[in-house]
Design a protein around this motif. Structure first.
Motif, PDB file in Angstrom:
ATOM      1  N   MET A  94       0.811  -1.216   0.000  1.00 37.03           N
ATOM      2  CA  MET A  94       0.000   0.000   0.000  1.00 37.03           C
ATOM      3  C   MET A  94       0.847   1.269   0.000  1.00 37.03           C
ATOM      4  N   LEU A  95       1.981   1.258   0.716  1.00 39.60           N
ATOM      5  CA  LEU A  95       2.762   2.483   0.904  1.00 39.60           C
ATOM      6  C   LEU A  95       3.896   2.659  -0.095  1.00 39.60           C
ATOM      7  N   GLN A  96       4.292   1.582  -0.783  1.00 41.48           N
ATOM      8  CA  GLN A  96       5.436   1.655  -1.697  1.00 41.48           C
ATOM      9  C   GLN A  96       5.308   2.760  -2.739  1.00 41.48           C
ATOM     10  N   PRO A  97       4.169   2.868  -3.473  1.00 42.98           N
ATOM     11  CA  PRO A  97       4.088   3.919  -4.502  1.00 42.98           C
ATOM     12  C   PRO A  97       4.225   5.325  -3.929  1.00 42.98           C
ATOM     13  N   ALA A  98       3.597   5.594  -2.782  1.00 42.65           N
ATOM     14  CA  ALA A  98       3.668   6.928  -2.187  1.00 42.65           C
ATOM     15  C   ALA A  98       5.083   7.241  -1.708  1.00 42.65           C
ATOM     16  N   MET A  99       5.771   6.254  -1.139  1.00 40.42           N
ATOM     17  CA  MET A  99       7.141   6.490  -0.668  1.00 40.42           C
ATOM     18  C   MET A  99       8.084   6.715  -1.841  1.00 40.42           C
ATOM     19  N   ASP A 207      -5.594   2.628  -5.052  1.00 33.26           N
ATOM     20  CA  ASP A 207      -5.389   3.985  -5.577  1.00 33.26           C
ATOM     21  C   ASP A 207      -5.772   5.039  -4.542  1.00 33.26           C
ATOM     22  N   GLU A 208      -6.890   4.805  -3.835  1.00 26.71           N
ATOM     23  CA  GLU A 208      -7.329   5.768  -2.825  1.00 26.71           C
ATOM     24  C   GLU A 208      -6.333   5.827  -1.653  1.00 26.71           C
ATOM     25  N   ILE A 209      -5.831   4.658  -1.250  1.00 20.42           N
ATOM     26  CA  ILE A 209      -4.844   4.626  -0.162  1.00 20.42           C
ATOM     27  C   ILE A 209      -3.557   5.312  -0.603  1.00 20.42           C
ATOM     28  N   GLU A 210      -3.132   5.049  -1.846  1.00 18.28           N
ATOM     29  CA  GLU A 210      -1.927   5.692  -2.372  1.00 18.28           C
ATOM     30  C   GLU A 210      -2.103   7.207  -2.417  1.00 18.28           C
ATOM     31  N   ASN A 211      -3.294   7.645  -2.804  1.00 16.47           N
ATOM     32  CA  ASN A 211      -3.567   9.073  -2.876  1.00 16.47           C
ATOM     33  C   ASN A 211      -3.465   9.717  -1.502  1.00 16.47           C
ATOM     34  N   LEU A 212      -4.095   9.087  -0.499  1.00 16.79           N
ATOM     35  CA  LEU A 212      -4.070   9.645   0.852  1.00 16.79           C
ATOM     36  C   LEU A 212      -2.664   9.621   1.435  1.00 16.79           C
ATOM     37  N   SER A 213      -1.966   8.484   1.318  1.00 13.74           N
ATOM     38  CA  SER A 213      -0.608   8.405   1.868  1.00 13.74           C
ATOM     39  C   SER A 213       0.322   9.332   1.115  1.00 13.74           C
ATOM     40  N   GLY A 214       0.089   9.506  -0.190  1.00 14.17           N
ATOM     41  CA  GLY A 214       0.896  10.441  -0.964  1.00 14.17           C
ATOM     42  C   GLY A 214       0.696  11.877  -0.507  1.00 14.17           C
ATOM     43  N   ALA A 261      -9.471  13.049   0.295  1.00 13.28           N
ATOM     44  CA  ALA A 261      -8.974  11.678   0.151  1.00 13.28           C
ATOM     45  C   ALA A 261      -9.452  10.813   1.311  1.00 13.28           C
ATOM     46  N   LEU A 262      -9.395  11.369   2.529  1.00  8.39           N
ATOM     47  CA  LEU A 262      -9.873  10.634   3.698  1.00  8.39           C
ATOM     48  C   LEU A 262     -11.378  10.392   3.609  1.00  8.39           C
ATOM     49  N   SER A 263     -12.117  11.375   3.110  1.00 12.36           N
ATOM     50  CA  SER A 263     -13.573  11.244   3.009  1.00 12.36           C
ATOM     51  C   SER A 263     -13.949  10.088   2.085  1.00 12.36           C
ATOM     52  N   ARG A 264     -13.236   9.943   0.967  1.00 12.67           N
ATOM     53  CA  ARG A 264     -13.541   8.853   0.038  1.00 12.67           C
ATOM     54  C   ARG A 264     -13.229   7.493   0.664  1.00 12.67           C
ATOM     55  N   LEU A 265     -12.100   7.415   1.369  1.00 15.10           N
ATOM     56  CA  LEU A 265     -11.744   6.152   2.022  1.00 15.10           C
ATOM     57  C   LEU A 265     -12.705   5.836   3.161  1.00 15.10           C
ATOM     58  N   THR A 266     -13.112   6.854   3.902  1.00 17.45           N
ATOM     59  CA  THR A 266     -14.067   6.661   4.995  1.00 17.45           C
ATOM     60  C   THR A 266     -15.384   6.109   4.463  1.00 17.45           C
ATOM     61  N   ALA A 267     -15.856   6.680   3.364  1.00 16.82           N
ATOM     62  CA  ALA A 267     -17.118   6.215   2.768  1.00 16.82           C
ATOM     63  C   ALA A 267     -16.991   4.772   2.320  1.00 16.82           C
TER      64      ALA A 267
END
Length: 372
Positions: A94-99, A207-214, A261-267
């Protein structure tokens, strides 16, 4: 150029020492209930049986044809250390692309040595968090395991049932083990069916997790300042009479992009967990004889958290997470009451048909958007 990309990828992997995280979690995880080898074997076999028995019930309740064939993923009965290790593998995916993106933007400013030192510190901290969580999680569907480097997991992922936690809770609640295990499996197998019914969901979620962590890693320069503000917020919420917040970690999110980004993941998480809760509560005494007793006692157990556990739950936002799940269940029930399960199942057709966080709280908006 290709060599530079490989170097960035390798350096990103060093930013968190995943092996240390897994080892730390295994060392710090609380001991589970005492069981003899025969009892352990019987419990594992019974959990596997309940996982299998639950699938036809999930199909009957959800009407999702994906429940007929789940051979693209697997069911694993694990201990706490194995659950923690599995999650380090998924976090790495999950975190590799953002890092990598963060390192690309800071090319030349982060040395390999500094990344390794930072990785050891972060790995130890993550391991401590996973150790705490490893005694709380009953089960988890992991859709990302197959994407991990050198993974041997089935293509679609794996369902983890954490045996010591299930046994510990059923003992604490003093409920019939077979009933409780089937009840838990109904919830967890629903997650497995969700991802089977919507093959696009895994990469959408990633994609949503990558967006938020990014967003978070991209604003790393202000992270310490925001962390200090979050710590003060946590202290204020710990005061007598304070209203529980969403968790100090989530208070790190400040700009509109981060919040969106958090709102989309929360939903999305509210939908997935709420749907699974609706399924597990849809069974009657003919399937789980003591279901009413289980639900009543299970809901009451959250009131008994100790001071330290309450602090950690507040830090991680776990109580806020539980409220999101109840909101998701309310959304599902309201939609099904108006449009039937077939109408609700349109959420699995595409990402465009997922409810927003606003729609989770007002199902009429989603129904109107879907023409239902």
């Amino acid at each position: 150029m290709e060599s530079s990309a490989r170097e960035t990828s390798a350096q990103a992997q060093n930013l968190v020492n995943w092996e240390l995280a897994a080892a730390t979690a295994a060392r710090l995880a609380p001991a589970g209930p005492t069981l003899g080898s025969a009892e352990i074997g019987a419990a594992v076999d019974n959990l596997r049986l309940m996982a299998e028995i639950s699938v036809p019930h999930v199909h009957d309740i959800t009407g999702l044809e994906a429940a007929r064939d789940l051979r693209d993923s697997s069911v694993l009965v694990v201990d706490r250390a194995s659950w923690a290790r599995a999650n380090t593998q998924s976090f790495a995916v999950m975190l590799q692309p953002a890092m990598e993106r963060m390192l690309e933007g800071r090319r030349g400013t982060v040395s390999t040595g500094a990344a390794s030192v930072s990785g050891a510190i972060t790995g130890g901290q993550l391991g401590a968090v996973l150790a705490f969580l490893s005694s709380k999680v009953l089960g988890q569907y992991d859709p990302f395991s197959a994407l991990a480097e050198n993974s041997t997991a089935p293509a679609a992922g794996r369902l983890l049932l954490v045996a010591p936690n299930i046994i510990s809770v059923e003992r604490d609640l003093n409920v019939e083990p077979a009933d409780f295990r089937l009840w838990v499996c109904l919830h967890e197998q629903t997650h497995r069916v969700q991802f089977a019914a919507a093959p696009w969901l895994r990469h959408h979620m990633l994609d949503e997790i990558e967006n938020l962590s990014g967003q978070l890693l991209g604003n790393v320069d202000s992270l310490m300042e925001r962390a200090s503000a979050a710590a003060k917020s946590l202290k204020d919420r710990a005061a007598p009479g304070a209203v529980p917040g969403r968790g100090a970690i989530l208070d790190l999110l400040q700009n509109p992009e981060e919040k969106a980004a958090l709102s989309r993941l929360t939903a999305l998480m509210s939908l997935l967990e709420g749907h699974a809760n609706v399924v597990m509560d849809a069974v009657d005494a003919g399937i789980v004889p003591s279901v009413k007793t289980i639900r009543q006692r299970f809901n009451s157990r959250g009131k008994n958290h100790g001071v330290i556990e309450k602090f950690i739950r507040n830090l991680l936002g776990l109580d806020a997470k539980m409220r999101q799940y109840s909101d998701g269940a309310k959304f599902v029930r309201e939609v099904v009451a108006v449009a039937g399960m077939e109408g609700f199942n349109r959420v699995w057709d595409s990402a465009a048909q997922l409810p927003t966080e606003t729609e989770i709280h007002d199902s009429k908006l989603w129904l109107e958007r879907m023409g239902l």
